[in-house]
Design a protein around this motif. Structure first.
Motif, mmCIF file in Angstrom:
data_model
loop_
_atom_site.group_PDB
_atom_site.id
_atom_site.type_symbol
_atom_site.label_atom_id
_atom_site.label_comp_id
_atom_site.label_asym_id
_atom_site.label_seq_id
_atom_site.Cartn_x
_atom_site.Cartn_y
_atom_site.Cartn_z
ATOM 1 N N GLN A 241 0.811 -1.226 0.000
ATOM 2 C CA GLN A 241 0.000 0.000 0.000
ATOM 3 C C GLN A 241 0.845 1.277 0.000
ATOM 4 O O GLN A 241 0.296 2.370 0.177
ATOM 5 N N ASP A 242 2.148 1.139 -0.162
ATOM 6 C CA ASP A 242 3.028 2.314 -0.140
ATOM 7 C C ASP A 242 2.822 3.149 1.117
ATOM 8 O O ASP A 242 2.938 4.379 1.090
ATOM 9 N N GLY A 243 2.487 2.488 2.234
ATOM 10 C CA GLY A 243 2.309 3.190 3.506
ATOM 11 C C GLY A 243 0.984 3.888 3.666
ATOM 12 O O GLY A 243 0.737 4.507 4.704
ATOM 13 N N LYS A 244 0.100 3.786 2.672
ATOM 14 C CA LYS A 244 -1.196 4.477 2.720
ATOM 15 C C LYS A 244 -2.278 3.457 3.046
ATOM 16 O O LYS A 244 -2.589 2.573 2.227
ATOM 17 N N PHE A 245 -2.902 3.595 4.219
ATOM 18 C CA PHE A 245 -3.872 2.604 4.676
ATOM 19 C C PHE A 245 -4.794 3.274 5.684
ATOM 20 O O PHE A 245 -4.343 3.953 6.608
ATOM 21 N N ASP A 246 -6.100 3.079 5.500
ATOM 22 C CA ASP A 246 -7.087 3.710 6.374
ATOM 23 C C ASP A 246 -7.403 2.758 7.534
ATOM 24 O O ASP A 246 -8.327 1.947 7.458
ATOM 25 N N PHE A 247 -6.659 2.876 8.620
ATOM 26 C CA PHE A 247 -6.860 1.981 9.761
ATOM 27 C C PHE A 247 -8.246 2.167 10.374
ATOM 28 O O PHE A 247 -8.820 1.214 10.919
ATOM 29 N N ASP A 248 -8.785 3.381 10.278
ATOM 30 C CA ASP A 248 -10.129 3.614 10.824
ATOM 31 C C ASP A 248 -11.182 2.796 10.063
ATOM 32 O O ASP A 248 -12.189 2.377 10.647
ATOM 33 N N ALA A 249 -10.945 2.557 8.767
ATOM 34 C CA ALA A 249 -11.886 1.754 7.992
ATOM 35 C C ALA A 249 -11.872 0.302 8.449
ATOM 36 O O ALA A 249 -12.891 -0.398 8.337
ATOM 37 N N VAL A 250 -10.754 -0.156 8.966
ATOM 38 C CA VAL A 250 -10.697 -1.505 9.515
ATOM 39 C C VAL A 250 -11.451 -1.567 10.844
ATOM 40 O O VAL A 250 -12.209 -2.501 11.112
ATOM 41 N N ARG A 251 -11.242 -0.553 11.666
ATOM 42 C CA ARG A 251 -11.819 -0.570 13.022
ATOM 43 C C ARG A 251 -13.317 -0.272 13.050
ATOM 44 O O ARG A 251 -14.034 -0.739 13.933
ATOM 45 N N ALA A 252 -13.811 0.507 12.094
ATOM 46 C CA ALA A 252 -15.186 1.026 12.151
ATOM 47 C C ALA A 252 -16.216 -0.101 12.210
ATOM 48 O O ALA A 252 -16.334 -0.899 11.277
ATOM 49 N N ASP A 253 -16.947 -0.180 13.305
ATOM 50 C CA ASP A 253 -18.033 -1.156 13.478
ATOM 51 C C ASP A 253 -17.593 -2.591 13.174
ATOM 52 O O ASP A 253 -18.388 -3.405 12.689
ATOM 53 N N ILE A 254 -16.339 -2.900 13.473
ATOM 54 C CA ILE A 254 -15.818 -4.218 13.118
ATOM 55 C C ILE A 254 -16.595 -5.334 13.806
ATOM 56 O O ILE A 254 -16.762 -6.426 13.257
#
Length: 452
Positions: A241-254
């Motif tokens: 991902q070249d260091g670009k990753f939305d960690f909040d999208a993983v955590r959201a309502d998991i």
């Protein structure tokens, strides 16, 4: 801690009675759809040769779907994943895009058959929902890296496959992270097979599914894998991902495991980027237009759609994958025949001079720079008729998407087409009933019997 621990602990703690009804509905529909696609693809080019090649390496306890005997779990997962993906009829998360069930199901079912064939149907559906949700979560957090040449279904979907097996096996978090780590060490996937129109395209997801089964075995044996799976120096985020990753999208309502509801089931057996153009072609057909009535169609789509399915079509040299990844060919088929079915992607159908000439000479595809780069919609047609009249039509929604979901009747029609094309002895209503029976706790063996 690496976010792998959050994914792991969430996956192994999901319970069926905590899943929303909509999630269960979507998981069941996705399972019906995926198994039908697999049974349709068992005779697809390349599969007989693959079955023959792997047969030299022994037998096992797991079914090669469609009545092709038994082999080991990794090879069964591989062959079944190829058949599920071969016709490009399997589901898509339109926001990535990503094939989810095709990456999660074959390995999960091989694991079930090898170790726990009588597992409760609700347990299986829970594991499948966890896996699909995980695959989509990683896909959306990272976003596709098509410009770098990664096949995102392959590099992202295998994460969900590991999580599904972890849930079914009731692993602890540490074992699950080890399996994710082992999978990281085996992950790869180039888009070049699509660019070159080679049959290797349908084998790529299967390579990763096979690796998932191997990773699970290594973790089960207590062999540790990398722990910093996503956030390590050479982890998923930096490497892919070249260091670009939305960690909040993983955590959201998991904990809700809701993303299966967002999965699209395909109405047409071709790349998802062709679907909105096909919808418009069928609209023109419904208005009474055929190829002979049209002088030229100018089609405006996103830049990624041009990259994936916008190349010039030559029916004299095109292969099956070229046709599956062609807006021009699929639009010409839809306009002339009023439907786009599996049978339109055989070598004989692709050589149809009338359809092929129209696709190659009378359709122009251009990128609309004003559209989101990865967008599947909107799509617009400027149509010049043979009598000089002009039409302008467009669509904002893709057939089979959550906004334009297939009805139960449409899904059944797809199952019928799949089973007929695959020359399957399985009855469509029996397959649908067996999958729906999992909701009542019927053992998954009831489905396995039909697949075998």
């Amino acid at each position: 801690m690496d976010i792998a621990y959050l994914l792991a602990s969430n996956a192994i703690s999901r319970e069926y009675d905590k899943l929303r009804d909509e999630v269960v509905d979507a998981t069941v529909d996705g399972l019906v759809d995926s198994l039908a696609c697999a049974l349709a693809g068992v005779h697809a080019p390349g599969l007989a040769e693959a079955r023959g090649a792997l047969a030299h390496w022994g037998t096992g306890e797991c079914s090669v779907w469609g009545g092709f005997g038994r082999t080991s779990a990794p090879f069964a997962a591989f062959l079944n994943a190829v058949s599920m993906h071969a016709l490009d009829y399997d589901d898509t998360d339109d926001k990535v895009p990503l094939h989810a069930n095709g990456m999660v199901l074959p390995g999960l079912i091989a694991d079930v058959e090898e170790a726990r064939a009588c597992c409760d149907g609700r347990d299986f559906l829970t594991a499948l929902a966890v896996g699909v949700d995980g695959a989509m979560r990683i896909g959306r957090a990272g976003g596709p890296k098509g410009s770098r040449g990664w096949n995102y279904s392959v590099i992202s979907g295998s994460v969900g496959a590991v999580l599904a097996i972890a849930r079914l096996r009731r692993w602890d978090a540490e074992t699950t992270v080890n399996a994710l780590g082992h999978q990281l060490t085996q992950t790869a996937g180039s888009l070049q097979s699509i660019v070159d129109g080679s049959l290797a395209k349908r084998f790529q997801p299967a390579q990763m599914v096979k690796n998932v089964v191997m990773s699970a075995a290594l973790a089960q044996a207590g062999i540790d894998g990398p722990r910093n799976v996503f956030e390590g120096k050479a982890g998923f985020v930096n490497l892919y991902q070249d260091g670009k990753f939305d960690f909040d999208a993983v955590r959201a309502d998991i904990e809700r495991c809701d993303l299966p509801v967002d999965l699209s089931l395909k109405p047409y057996p071709a790349c998802r980027f062709t679907h909105a153009p096909i919808d418009l072609a069928l609209q023109l057909h419904a208005q009474g237009l055929r190829l002979g009535d049209v002088r030229h169609i100018q089609i405006r789509v996103s830049s990624q759609a041009v990259n994936m399915v916008g190349r010039k079509f030559d029916h004299r040299s095109a292969g099956v994958v070229d046709a599956q990844f062609s807006i021009a060919y699929t639009v010409a088929v839809g306009l002339e025949r009023g439907a786009v079915r599996i049978g339109d992607f055989t070598a004989t159908a692709i050589r149809d001079e009338r359809v092929g000439a129209f696709a190659g000479e009378r359709i122009t595809i251009e990128a609309d720079e004003g559209l989101p780069f990865l967008g599947m919609v909107p799509v617009a047609f400027d149509v010049e008729l043979s009598n000089g009249e002009r039409l302008a039509i467009s669509t904002e929604h893709v057939g089979g998407s959550p906004e334009k979901r297939m009805s139960a009747a449409q899904l059944r029609d797809k199952v019928l087409d799949c089973l007929d094309f695959g020359r399957s002895r399985v009855d469509a209503d029996a397959l649908i009933a067996a999958v729906h029976g999992l909701r009542d706790g019927r053992p998954f063996s009831s489905v396995l019997q039909l697949l075998a």
